[in-house]
Design a protein around this motif. Structure first.
Motif, PDB file in Angstrom:
ATOM      1  N   UNK A  42      46.627  30.502  43.485  1.00  0.00           N
ATOM      2  CA  UNK A  42      45.598  30.997  42.562  1.00  0.00           C
ATOM      3  C   UNK A  42      44.465  31.675  43.315  1.00  0.00           C
ATOM      4  N   UNK A  43      44.082  31.074  44.487  1.00  0.00           N
ATOM      5  CA  UNK A  43      43.009  31.662  45.286  1.00  0.00           C
ATOM      6  C   UNK A  43      43.412  33.035  45.826  1.00  0.00           C
ATOM      7  N   UNK A  44      44.625  33.140  46.351  1.00  0.00           N
ATOM      8  CA  UNK A  44      45.065  34.417  46.914  1.00  0.00           C
ATOM      9  C   UNK A  44      45.182  35.511  45.831  1.00  0.00           C
ATOM     10  N   UNK A  45      45.694  35.134  44.680  1.00  0.00           N
ATOM     11  CA  UNK A  45      45.826  36.121  43.602  1.00  0.00           C
ATOM     12  C   UNK A  45      44.458  36.554  43.077  1.00  0.00           C
ATOM     13  N   UNK A  46      43.488  35.649  43.215  1.00  0.00           N
ATOM     14  CA  UNK A  46      42.150  36.035  42.798  1.00  0.00           C
ATOM     15  C   UNK A  46      41.537  37.016  43.782  1.00  0.00           C
ATOM     16  N   UNK A  47      41.731  36.735  45.090  1.00  0.00           N
ATOM     17  CA  UNK A  47      41.087  37.559  46.108  1.00  0.00           C
ATOM     18  C   UNK A  47      41.859  38.854  46.387  1.00  0.00           C
ATOM     19  N   UNK A  48      43.152  38.792  46.412  1.00  0.00           N
ATOM     20  CA  UNK A  48      43.965  39.974  46.723  1.00  0.00           C
ATOM     21  C   UNK A  48      45.280  39.882  45.956  1.00  0.00           C
ATOM     22  N   UNK A  49      45.290  40.414  44.753  1.00  0.00           N
ATOM     23  CA  UNK A  49      46.471  40.276  43.899  1.00  0.00           C
ATOM     24  C   UNK A  49      47.713  40.896  44.535  1.00  0.00           C
ATOM     25  N   UNK A  50      48.868  40.341  44.239  1.00  0.00           N
ATOM     26  CA  UNK A  50      50.163  40.866  44.678  1.00  0.00           C
ATOM     27  C   UNK A  50      50.882  41.480  43.493  1.00  0.00           C
ATOM     28  N   UNK A  51      52.015  42.137  43.801  1.00  0.00           N
ATOM     29  CA  UNK A  51      52.761  42.832  42.760  1.00  0.00           C
ATOM     30  C   UNK A  51      53.763  41.931  42.051  1.00  0.00           C
ATOM     31  N   UNK A  52      54.131  40.775  42.686  1.00  0.00           N
ATOM     32  CA  UNK A  52      55.057  39.820  42.071  1.00  0.00           C
ATOM     33  C   UNK A  52      54.790  38.446  42.672  1.00  0.00           C
ATOM     34  N   UNK A  53      55.078  37.407  41.875  1.00  0.00           N
ATOM     35  CA  UNK A  53      54.906  36.025  42.356  1.00  0.00           C
ATOM     36  C   UNK A  53      56.240  35.306  42.208  1.00  0.00           C
ATOM     37  N   UNK A  54      56.749  34.738  43.345  1.00  0.00           N
ATOM     38  CA  UNK A  54      57.939  33.872  43.336  1.00  0.00           C
ATOM     39  C   UNK A  54      57.411  32.443  43.413  1.00  0.00           C
TER      40      UNK A  54
END
Length: 710
Positions: A42-54
């Motif tokens: 959740x922290x990483x997606x908040x700071x630097x979103x990615x294009x897909x999550x596994x």
């Protein structure tokens, strides 16, 4: 989403699982970041979103399903989230989708197929993103369109709608959805609507048809654009119908039509409108073998009203005239007047004005040309009654020309021209009357036109020449003065009299140029007689038109100086009409010329607006009694008495008197006995060329017995 090399966040508390997953994804061409648990993800997606999550389902800090719900809430519906789980029961799968998962992968993972699976997921996500963008664009376009949109079938049944402005709907959706246009719209509008649908069914689209609806906000106009919609096999044809409100456009078009076809002052149809109507009536009358007539009316004296009372009063007069003329016509007479004027059976009468003070009327259903003359005379009679304008009684009359179909023309333009020509002859015939067209009118008009054209070249071609008629001094019996008279020898028409071409010259503006030539030629000839030792006064006629030019007196003085003629040997003859027009200015010009030594004669005295005030106020040296009185003096006591009165008045005012038109010895005897100063006429000499004047100067007439001594 970065389509060149997307980044995938792998979330799993198992380091070995992350390592294997990272290797497989990098081999497939993706960048990979790792999260050791749900909180880290959740922290990483908040700071630097990615294009897909596994995302692994079972993690110690925050479960995968809970993380999935949190990501879906923050990242939106387009982020691909893949649940990686060892649970493959139906309940677990449903739980994954409920939490917001895009897809799931069961453990153990088939690493060989993982790259392909992810690639298809990215394609699906991109397609969804493109679809959302397209929907957004379409929604923006639709929101920018203020028009009504409907989906209807071939029967005109409403299936769906979109109405940005609900006030444009004739009824609420719960009323019209599922029903046909024939059940909802007025009959005329529904018929147009169905025509548009059937046209679109055949050609794929239809546009431009318009209809009117009685909405709560008032009557409104709409224009249809219809396109046929693709449907599944077996379905009824459907259509997308755009209904655009064009009420303001219709109003603007009506205003433009009003300006194009109607006179703004009176509301009458203008020339264009009237001509179109006349041509339509000609077509109808031609089919039935009937007759119609066109009246062309021009007001007599309208310019005087404009000049004396102002243009505002003139406008009021034109409006009043339009109403009165309409009252003078029977209901089946078509008058150029506005429909707003109250009149019985108004739908049979069109209101129109050609321009200025010209009106026209179309008389329908006549049997003989004389029937139109009766209508015209009714208008002439009614127009004689004074109009009340700004508290003043104003009197104007009308001159009317009449042309009939098919006798005088078979189309509106020709009928108008012939009626206009007949109106001109009504003016020439004293005004306040009507004249029916005759072919001779056009021949005369063509002759006048040719005369005008020829006159412009006559001066250059030296077609004009002067002749001189002697004036006999009664006291000496000798010639002391002559009158210069212009003649025109046309190369094909022959000799044209001044009575024919001088009025035309006054109308076409050539009178100044012609008069200047006469003055120049007469002064030059008089100077030759002066230089030869036989000085003779030469009289030159001035047109009333010449007094309108401020340069008149200057040009006369310059010509006199140029010729070398003594001022006292030039006499200018003016008519009473010239004195009447702007009398103060005319008097000032004549006084200036008289002060320079030039003599002033009043021509045709007694036939115009004779007034003693002119004789006392104007610098007049010489009065010429008109030939009319000379002709009647030997048989009419009145003419004889008038001549005697003129002579007595002239003597008391110290003026010289010439009798014009002396043709018999009796006349010469009588005038001599009455004390007339000069005699002029055919009895003594016709107008002759300058070369013939010299021998006449040596003659002397014994006027007491009217015998001639050489």
């Amino acid at each position: 989403m970065k389509l060149d090399r997307p980044t995938i966040l792998v979330v799993d508390d198992d380091a070995d699982a992350r390592l294997v997953m990272r290797a497989a994804l990098r081999k497939a061409g993706y960048d990979v970041r790792e999260a050791v648990g749900g909180s880290d993800a959740l922290l990483q997606m908040r700071d630097e979103p990615c294009d897909m999550v596994m995302l692994d389902v079972e993690m110690p800090d925050i479960g995968g399903l809970e993380v999935c719900m949190a990501l879906r809430a923050s990242a939106g519906s387009l982020l691909p989230i893949v649940m990686v789980t060892g649970l493959d029961d139906l309940q677990s799968v449903e739980a994954a989708y409920v939490s917001g998962a895009t897809d799931f992968i069961s453990k153990p993972v088939n690493w060989a197929l993982l790259g392909h699976r992810v690639r298809y997921l990215f394609r699906s996500a991109q397609a969804m993103q493109d679809l959302r963008a397209a929907e957004s664009r379409n929604a923006a376009v639709l929101n920018a369109i203020p028009d009504l949109l409907f989906e209807v079938d071939i029967d005109g049944r409403y299936i769906d709608y979109r109405a940005p402005r609900a006030e444009l709907l004739l009824s609420t959706p719960d009323v019209f959805i599922g029903r046909t246009v024939g059940e909802i719209l007025p009959h005329a509008a529904a018929k147009i609507y169905m025509t548009a649908l059937h046209t679109a069914f055949g050609s794929g689209s239809c546009s431009g048809l318009q209809y009117e609806l009685p909405l709560a906000k008032g009557s409104s106009w709409f224009e249809l654009s219809v396109s046929r919609k693709a449907v599944d096999s077996g379905q009824k044809p459907r259509f997308i119908v755009l209904s655009r409100e064009i009420t303001e456009r219709k109003r603007a078009e009506a205003k433009i039509a009003q300006l194009a076809y109607y006179d703004s002052l009176t509301g009458l149809p203008n020339r264009q409108s009237f001509v179109e109507r006349v041509n339509r009536e000609i077509a109808r009358t031609g089919e039935s073998g009937g007759r119609l007539a066109l009246l062309f009316m021009d007001l007599d004296g309208f310019k005087t009203v404009n000049d004396t009372m102002g243009h505002a009063a003139g406008d009021l007069l034109l409006q009043s005239v339009a109403i009165r003329i309409s009252d003078g016509l029977r209901p089946s007479d078509l008058l150029s007047r506005p429909m707003s004027i109250d009149h019985p059976n108004g739908e049979d009468i069109e209101l129109a004005r050609l321009g200025g003070d010209e009106f026209t009327a179309l008389v329908l259903g006549i049997e003989r040309p004389e029937d139109a003359a009766v209508v015209a005379q009714r208008v002439v009679s009614m127009m004689r009654k004074p109009f009340s304008i700004d508290g003043h009684d104003v009197t104007v009359t009308t001159s009317i020309g009449i042309a009939t179909y098919p006798d005088d023309g078979e189309e509106a333009g020709m009928l108008l021209r012939h009626a206009d020509t007949a109106m001109y002859y009504a003016k020439q015939s004293g005004r306040d009357n009507s004249q029916s067209y005759k072919p001779s009118f056009t021949r005369d008009l063509v002759h006048r036109f040719e005369l005008d054209g020829s006159m412009r070249t006559a001066l250059k071609q030296e077609e004009f020449h002067l002749v001189y008629q002697p004036q006999i001094d009664v006291a000496s019996g000798c010639i002391r003065s002559v009158e210069a008279l212009i003649r025109w020898t046309h190369p094909t028409m022959g000799l044209i009299t001044p009575l024919e071409f001088i009025p035309r010259a006054e109308k076409n503006g050539l009178i100044d140029e012609i008069s200047q030539w006469v003055l120049k030629t007469a002064c030059a000839q008089a100077f030759e007689w002066q230089r030869a030792g036989t000085p003779v006064t030469v009289a030159v006629n001035l047109s009333p038109i010449q007094f309108r030019k401020a340069s008149l007196q200057q040009s006369i003085k310059e010509e006199l100086a140029r010729s070398g003629l003594a001022p006292g040997l030039l006499e200018l003859e003016v008519t009473e009409s010239a004195l009447l027009e702007n009398s103060d200015a005319t008097g000032a010009v004549l006084q200036n010329l008289n002060d320079a030594g030039i003599r002033i004669a009043l021509d045709d005295f007694g036939t115009g607006y004779s007034s003693l005030s002119y004789l006392t106020r104007m610098p007049i040296d010489h009065i010429k009694i008109d030939k009319y009185f000379i002709d009647g003096m030997m048989r009419e006591k009145e003419s004889y008495a008038i001549i005697g009165a003129i002579l007595a008045m002239a003597r008391s005012l110290g003026m010289c008197v010439t009798a014009e038109g002396v043709e018999t010895r009796e006349q010469a005897d009588a005038l001599t006995g009455m004390g007339c100063d000069r005699l002029q006429g055919y009895y003594f000499s016709r107008p002759v060329a300058a070369a013939e004047i010299a021998p006449l100067l040596a003659r002397q007439w014994k006027l007491s017995s009217v015998t001639e001594d050489a």
